[in-house]
Design a protein around this motif. Structure first.
Motif, PDB file in Angstrom:
ATOM      1  N   ALA A   2       5.712  -6.098  -9.336  1.00 63.69           N
ATOM      2  CA  ALA A   2       6.686  -7.021  -8.777  1.00 63.69           C
ATOM      3  C   ALA A   2       6.880  -7.519  -7.282  1.00 63.69           C
ATOM      4  CB  ALA A   2       8.475  -6.871  -8.646  1.00 63.69           C
ATOM      5  N   LEU A   3       6.519  -6.580  -6.237  1.00 56.52           N
ATOM      6  CA  LEU A   3       5.848  -7.404  -4.957  1.00 56.52           C
ATOM      7  C   LEU A   3       4.983  -7.837  -4.983  1.00 56.52           C
ATOM      8  CD1 LEU A   3       6.465  -6.665  -1.548  1.00 56.52           C
ATOM      9  CD2 LEU A   3       5.471  -4.204  -1.961  1.00 56.52           C
ATOM     10  N   ASN A   4       3.592  -7.374  -5.181  1.00 55.61           N
ATOM     11  CA  ASN A   4       2.409  -7.776  -5.389  1.00 55.61           C
ATOM     12  C   ASN A   4       2.404  -9.352  -5.790  1.00 55.61           C
ATOM     13  OD1 ASN A   4      -0.019  -6.551  -4.631  1.00 55.61           O
ATOM     14  ND2 ASN A   4       1.450  -4.855  -5.594  1.00 55.61           N
ATOM     15  N   GLU A   5       3.616  -9.767  -6.537  1.00 53.66           N
ATOM     16  CA  GLU A   5       3.500 -10.925  -7.085  1.00 53.66           C
ATOM     17  C   GLU A   5       4.660 -11.741  -6.084  1.00 53.66           C
ATOM     18  OE1 GLU A   5       4.410 -14.526  -8.893  1.00 53.66           O
ATOM     19  OE2 GLU A   5       2.691 -12.420  -9.230  1.00 53.66           O
ATOM     20  N   VAL A   6       5.171 -11.345  -5.477  1.00 52.25           N
ATOM     21  CA  VAL A   6       5.481 -12.043  -3.875  1.00 52.25           C
ATOM     22  C   VAL A   6       4.617 -12.391  -2.564  1.00 52.25           C
ATOM     23  CG1 VAL A   6       7.105 -11.752  -1.617  1.00 52.25           C
ATOM     24  CG2 VAL A   6       8.179 -11.092  -4.452  1.00 52.25           C
ATOM     25  N   ILE A   7       3.720 -11.215  -3.080  1.00 50.95           N
ATOM     26  CA  ILE A   7       2.723 -11.687  -1.741  1.00 50.95           C
ATOM     27  C   ILE A   7       1.929 -12.442  -2.231  1.00 50.95           C
ATOM     28  CG2 ILE A   7       0.306 -10.264  -0.591  1.00 50.95           C
ATOM     29  CD1 ILE A   7       2.109  -7.231  -1.192  1.00 50.95           C
ATOM     30  N   SER A   8       1.064 -12.381  -3.357  1.00 53.21           N
ATOM     31  CA  SER A   8       0.238 -13.467  -4.364  1.00 53.21           C
ATOM     32  C   SER A   8       1.344 -14.829  -3.788  1.00 53.21           C
ATOM     33  CB  SER A   8       0.377 -13.208  -5.729  1.00 53.21           C
ATOM     34  OG  SER A   8      -0.761 -14.791  -6.076  1.00 53.21           O
ATOM     35  N   ALA A   9       2.573 -15.249  -3.804  1.00 49.89           N
ATOM     36  CA  ALA A   9       3.568 -16.009  -4.115  1.00 49.89           C
ATOM     37  C   ALA A   9       3.341 -16.374  -2.781  1.00 49.89           C
ATOM     38  CB  ALA A   9       4.804 -16.572  -4.463  1.00 49.89           C
ATOM     39  N   TYR A  10       3.328 -15.549  -1.811  1.00 51.72           N
ATOM     40  CA  TYR A  10       3.420 -16.244  -0.568  1.00 51.72           C
ATOM     41  C   TYR A  10       2.562 -16.626   0.602  1.00 51.72           C
ATOM     42  CZ  TYR A  10       7.136 -15.861   3.898  1.00 51.72           C
ATOM     43  OH  TYR A  10       7.829 -15.976   4.501  1.00 51.72           O
ATOM     44  N   LEU A  11       1.768 -15.549  -0.164  1.00 51.50           N
ATOM     45  CA  LEU A  11      -0.008 -16.245   0.971  1.00 51.50           C
ATOM     46  C   LEU A  11      -0.392 -17.613   0.002  1.00 51.50           C
ATOM     47  CD1 LEU A  11      -2.196 -12.942  -0.116  1.00 51.50           C
ATOM     48  CD2 LEU A  11      -0.737 -13.599   2.400  1.00 51.50           C
ATOM     49  N   ALA A  12       0.240 -17.816  -1.108  1.00 54.40           N
ATOM     50  CA  ALA A  12      -0.314 -19.436  -0.914  1.00 54.40           C
ATOM     51  C   ALA A  12       0.483 -20.923  -0.324  1.00 54.40           C
ATOM     52  CB  ALA A  12       0.168 -19.950  -2.604  1.00 54.40           C
ATOM     53  N   HIS A  13       1.930 -19.620   0.263  1.00 55.22           N
ATOM     54  CA  HIS A  13       3.435 -20.423   0.517  1.00 55.22           C
ATOM     55  C   HIS A  13       2.398 -20.707   1.744  1.00 55.22           C
ATOM     56  CE1 HIS A  13       7.087 -22.375   1.704  1.00 55.22           C
ATOM     57  NE2 HIS A  13       7.308 -21.334   3.036  1.00 55.22           N
ATOM     58  N   LEU A  14       2.553 -19.729   2.692  1.00 53.43           N
ATOM     59  CA  LEU A  14       1.630 -19.100   3.991  1.00 53.43           C
ATOM     60  C   LEU A  14       0.634 -20.379   4.111  1.00 53.43           C
ATOM     61  CD1 LEU A  14       1.699 -15.935   4.927  1.00 53.43           C
ATOM     62  CD2 LEU A  14       3.413 -17.819   5.220  1.00 53.43           C
ATOM     63  N   HIS A  15      -0.656 -20.385   3.306  1.00 50.96           N
ATOM     64  CA  HIS A  15      -1.775 -21.257   3.067  1.00 50.96           C
ATOM     65  C   HIS A  15      -1.650 -23.050   3.449  1.00 50.96           C
ATOM     66  CE1 HIS A  15      -6.287 -21.956   2.558  1.00 50.96           C
ATOM     67  NE2 HIS A  15      -5.291 -22.883   1.597  1.00 50.96           N
ATOM     68  N   ALA A  16      -0.294 -22.966   2.751  1.00 50.03           N
ATOM     69  CA  ALA A  16       0.012 -24.784   2.475  1.00 50.03           C
ATOM     70  C   ALA A  16       0.149 -25.193   3.750  1.00 50.03           C
ATOM     71  CB  ALA A  16       1.352 -24.911   1.050  1.00 50.03           C
ATOM     72  N   GLU A  17       1.125 -24.407   4.132  1.00 49.36           N
ATOM     73  CA  GLU A  17       1.966 -24.425   5.911  1.00 49.36           C
ATOM     74  C   GLU A  17       0.648 -24.164   6.961  1.00 49.36           C
ATOM     75  OE1 GLU A  17       6.839 -22.182   5.423  1.00 49.36           O
ATOM     76  OE2 GLU A  17       5.165 -21.121   6.145  1.00 49.36           O
TER      77      GLU A  17
ATOM     78  N   THR B 108       1.209  -1.617   0.305  1.00 50.45           N
ATOM     79  CA  THR B 108      -0.148  -0.595   0.322  1.00 50.45           C
ATOM     80  C   THR B 108       0.883   1.068   0.067  1.00 50.45           C
ATOM     81  OG1 THR B 108      -1.889  -0.659   1.436  1.00 50.45           O
ATOM     82  CG2 THR B 108      -1.768   1.178   1.422  1.00 50.45           C
ATOM     83  N   GLU B 109       1.987   1.073   0.906  1.00 49.90           N
ATOM     84  CA  GLU B 109       2.662   2.261   0.714  1.00 49.90           C
ATOM     85  C   GLU B 109       3.550   2.667  -0.498  1.00 49.90           C
ATOM     86  OE1 GLU B 109       4.464   1.487   4.323  1.00 49.90           O
ATOM     87  OE2 GLU B 109       2.617   1.647   5.916  1.00 49.90           O
ATOM     88  N   LEU B 110       4.215   1.551  -1.020  1.00 51.31           N
ATOM     89  CA  LEU B 110       4.704   1.608  -1.852  1.00 51.31           C
ATOM     90  C   LEU B 110       3.688   2.286  -3.541  1.00 51.31           C
ATOM     91  CD1 LEU B 110       7.463   1.186  -3.364  1.00 51.31           C
ATOM     92  CD2 LEU B 110       6.380  -1.130  -4.657  1.00 51.31           C
ATOM     93  N   GLY B 111       2.440   1.981  -3.457  1.00 52.16           N
ATOM     94  CA  GLY B 111       1.920   2.249  -4.257  1.00 52.16           C
ATOM     95  C   GLY B 111       1.310   3.577  -4.343  1.00 52.16           C
ATOM     96  N   ALA B 112       1.127   3.569  -2.902  1.00 51.71           N
ATOM     97  CA  ALA B 112       1.357   5.109  -2.395  1.00 51.71           C
ATOM     98  C   ALA B 112       2.295   6.404  -2.387  1.00 51.71           C
ATOM     99  CB  ALA B 112       0.248   5.427  -1.444  1.00 51.71           C
ATOM    100  N   ALA B 113       3.432   6.233  -2.845  1.00 49.17           N
ATOM    101  CA  ALA B 113       4.797   6.384  -2.979  1.00 49.17           C
ATOM    102  C   ALA B 113       4.848   8.392  -3.594  1.00 49.17           C
ATOM    103  CB  ALA B 113       5.716   5.940  -2.884  1.00 49.17           C
TER     104      ALA B 113
END
Length: 227
Positions: free
Chosen positions: A115-130, A23-28
């Protein structure tokens, strides 16, 4: 007694800070002096932290998971492929931003944001699996004593400074009840006469309302938290 969850609290803190960073990067306004370098550095720090977190999980959690529930461990390994690629792409975009001419900054900023939001997308899937595959498997195939030993081994591996950093990252994302339970435990373990200083230090990243509630739940006078 509640089940020992090796993932829940730290993952809540990671989600909150990833969402805030996006959010902060998008609005910076990266046209201001030093702003582009600051936001690039924050993204690089985040990928570094998430890689370190993954190393901690491999060291303290996933060896047990591989022994007791290899299929669950395989599911996590599959998530790592996409996640590692996303980290590399974000790092590349962050390093690019700092050397971008001013006229090209808007597009470079947006590329970093994507790119940051792609990380977030991938990371959320990883957290969900864990949280929905790995942790239930550990509850099924490992005893509470083993899970407690995993948690104790991780805590013993952290320096006091690292432990404070872990708490300050995590506590703002937690509901009041688990927050106060964690802080009580930390205060009880503090050196003689250091409980108040410890409380001020770990609560330094809480909002004023969160801090007021914490002190109220602890039943102690509220003091200014350490920054």
């Amino acid at each position: 007694m509640p089940k020992i969850d090796l993932y829940r609290n730290v993952h809540m803190g990671q989600r909150a800070r990833l969402f805030a960073l996006a959010t902060e990067l998008g609005a910076a306004d990266v046209s201001h002096s030093g702003a582009a370098a600051e936001h690039a550095a924050r993204c690089l720090a985040m990928t570094r932290e998430l890689r370190e977190h993954a190393d901690h999980e491999d060291t303290f959690i996933h060896q047990l998971l591989r022994e007791r529930a290899p299929e669950a461990a395989d599911a996590l390994e599959a998530e790592h492929v996409r996640l590692d690629a996303a980290f590399v792409a974000l790092d590349e975009q962050a390093r690019t931003l700092t050397g971008t001419p001013s006229e090209d900054l808007p597009e470079a900023q947006h590329a970093l944001y994507l790119a940051l939001n792609e990380v977030i997308s991938a990371y959320l899937a990883h957290l969900h699996a864990e949280e929905t595959v790995a942790m239930p498997a550990l509850w099924q195939y490992a005893g509470a004593e083993e899970l407690g030993a995993v948690m104790a081994a991780f805590r013993a591996s952290r320096t006091p400074e690292q432990a404070f950093t872990d708490l300050r990252r995590m506590l703002p994302a937690l509901p009041p009840a688990p927050r106060v339970a964690i802080v009580r435990e930390v205060m009880a373990a503090a050196s003689h006469g250091q409980a108040d200083r410890t409380l001020a230090a770990v609560s330094g990243t809480l909002s004023p309302d969160q801090r007021h509630r914490l002190y109220e739940d602890l039943g102690v006078p509220e003091v200014r938290a350490a920054g």
